[in-house]
Design a protein around this motif. Structure first.
Motif, PDB file in Angstrom:
ATOM      1  N   ASP A  14       0.826  -1.211   0.000  1.00  0.00           N
ATOM      2  CA  ASP A  14       0.000   0.000   0.000  1.00  0.00           C
ATOM      3  C   ASP A  14       0.858   1.257   0.000  1.00  0.00           C
ATOM      4  N   THR A  15       2.016   1.173   0.626  1.00  0.00           N
ATOM      5  CA  THR A  15       2.916   2.328   0.694  1.00  0.00           C
ATOM      6  C   THR A  15       4.149   2.070  -0.165  1.00  0.00           C
ATOM      7  N   PRO A  16       4.746   3.125  -0.732  1.00  0.00           N
ATOM      8  CA  PRO A  16       5.898   2.934  -1.617  1.00  0.00           C
ATOM      9  C   PRO A  16       7.109   2.358  -0.889  1.00  0.00           C
ATOM     10  N   GLY A 212       6.151  14.892  -1.448  1.00  0.00           N
ATOM     11  CA  GLY A 212       6.541  14.112  -0.280  1.00  0.00           C
ATOM     12  C   GLY A 212       5.965  12.704  -0.308  1.00  0.00           C
ATOM     13  N   LEU A 213       6.341  11.911   0.677  1.00  0.00           N
ATOM     14  CA  LEU A 213       5.952  10.501   0.718  1.00  0.00           C
ATOM     15  C   LEU A 213       4.444  10.299   0.728  1.00  0.00           C
ATOM     16  N   ASP A 214       3.725  11.121   1.484  1.00  0.00           N
ATOM     17  CA  ASP A 214       2.275  10.950   1.569  1.00  0.00           C
ATOM     18  C   ASP A 214       1.604  11.203   0.221  1.00  0.00           C
ATOM     19  N   GLU A 215       2.015  12.278  -0.469  1.00  0.00           N
ATOM     20  CA  GLU A 215       1.413  12.577  -1.768  1.00  0.00           C
ATOM     21  C   GLU A 215       1.800  11.529  -2.800  1.00  0.00           C
ATOM     22  N   GLY A 220      -0.068   6.833  -6.215  1.00  0.00           N
ATOM     23  CA  GLY A 220       0.078   5.449  -6.652  1.00  0.00           C
ATOM     24  C   GLY A 220       1.494   5.006  -6.936  1.00  0.00           C
ATOM     25  N   VAL A 221       2.479   5.833  -6.575  1.00  0.00           N
ATOM     26  CA  VAL A 221       3.888   5.459  -6.751  1.00  0.00           C
ATOM     27  C   VAL A 221       4.213   4.257  -5.861  1.00  0.00           C
ATOM     28  N   LYS A 222       4.990   3.318  -6.369  1.00  0.00           N
ATOM     29  CA  LYS A 222       5.303   2.100  -5.618  1.00  0.00           C
ATOM     30  C   LYS A 222       6.768   2.012  -5.181  1.00  0.00           C
ATOM     31  N   ARG A 223       7.625   2.874  -5.728  1.00  0.00           N
ATOM     32  CA  ARG A 223       9.041   2.806  -5.345  1.00  0.00           C
ATOM     33  C   ARG A 223       9.667   4.190  -5.501  1.00  0.00           C
ATOM     34  N   ILE A 224      10.461   4.565  -4.513  1.00  0.00           N
ATOM     35  CA  ILE A 224      11.157   5.850  -4.542  1.00  0.00           C
ATOM     36  C   ILE A 224      12.636   5.568  -4.323  1.00  0.00           C
ATOM     37  N   SER A 225      13.466   5.952  -5.296  1.00  0.00           N
ATOM     38  CA  SER A 225      14.909   5.757  -5.188  1.00  0.00           C
ATOM     39  C   SER A 225      15.584   7.068  -4.806  1.00  0.00           C
TER      40      SER A 225
END
Length: 255
Positions: A14-16, A212-215, A220-225
């Motif tokens: 549910d969270t990236p 930011g992470l919440d937005e 619907g982003v699943k991964r942040i590098s």
């Protein structure tokens, strides 16, 4: 559960997945200690630590040594940034893939631009052939590797970049990519459009102006590098600390 399955599962939460990019064992261990669930290598950071410019100027042998040491020392899944594959031939790229699988990596980051000289976007069909070759090669051996397909449409600001991203997302998914990485995308409307256009988990790059992470979660982003940003921040911090020592004419600021 295999390290591949574990890593893949982290892209369907549910969270990236916050993927922090390491440049050596020490940085990887700090990331793990702080709760990072998976680690990737940063090609630009590793190259810089060894005195090379980014863009496959480091040898694959040197890169592999760092990757092996990180995998051996952390307990979380590790993904290797292999830029454009570190070979001019498919056979050479697959030989590199074999060594990465042997090293125990969970996945790779593979980009669709030519890194040497002036970076240029490769034809989508050329990149599809790379993904297909890797997937077929691994399947023949009963092996798995998570492929994060990086498209440099936004990084290179190509004409019609959003539509080009949609097209490449479709082609890369059909070829067997496991996720889609679009570095330098940062406008919420663009991010949401890409997320809507593909079934692949979408990966964005930490950069100034990124939501930011919440937005990002709501988009619907699943991964942040983090890419090389953590490394460059550390390098700037080292310079600032040395300047402080010279200004203070003592060493108290170090301690």
């Amino acid at each position: 559960m295999s390290v591949f399955e574990q890593f893949k599962q982290l892209h369907h939460q549910d969270t990236p997945l916050l993927l922090s990019n390491a440049w050596d064992v020490a940085s990887a261990l700090v990331m793990q200690e702080k709760g990072i669930k998976a680690i990737a290598t940063s090609s630009s950071a590793i190259a810089d630590t060894l005195g090379y410019a980014d863009g496959q100027n480091i040898s694959f042998r040197e890169l592999l040594h760092v990757v092996r040491r990180i995998v051996a020392c952390v307990k979380v899944p590790v993904s290797a940034d292999i830029e454009a594959g570190y070979s001019d031939t498919t056979e050479g790229m697959l030989a590199n893939i074999d060594q990465l699988v042997e090293a125990g990596v969970a996945g790779i980051n593979l980009e669709d631009s030519a890194p040497s000289g002036t970076r240029t976007l490769l034809p989508a069909d050329d990149f599809v052939k790379k993904i297909t070759a890797i997937k077929s090669h691994l399947a023949a051996k009963g092996q798995h590797l998570f492929i994060n397909a990086r498209t440099d449409t936004f990084l290179l600001d190509v004409p019609g970049k959003l539509e080009e991203t949609f097209q490449r997302a479709r082609l890369y998914a059909e070829a067997g990519a496991d996720s889609l990485f679009v570095p330098f995308i940062k406008e919420p409307a663009d991010i949401q459009a890409v997320v809507t256009a593909t079934k692949l988990p979408v990966n964005v790059l930490a950069m100034k102006g990124l939501p930011g992470l919440d937005e990002l979660t709501s988009l619907g982003v699943k991964r942040i590098s983090t890419g090389g940003s953590m490394y460059w921040a550390q390098k700037r911090a080292l310079g600032a600390r040395l300047e402080q020592v010279m200004t203070d004419r003592n060493f108290e600021s170090i301690f």
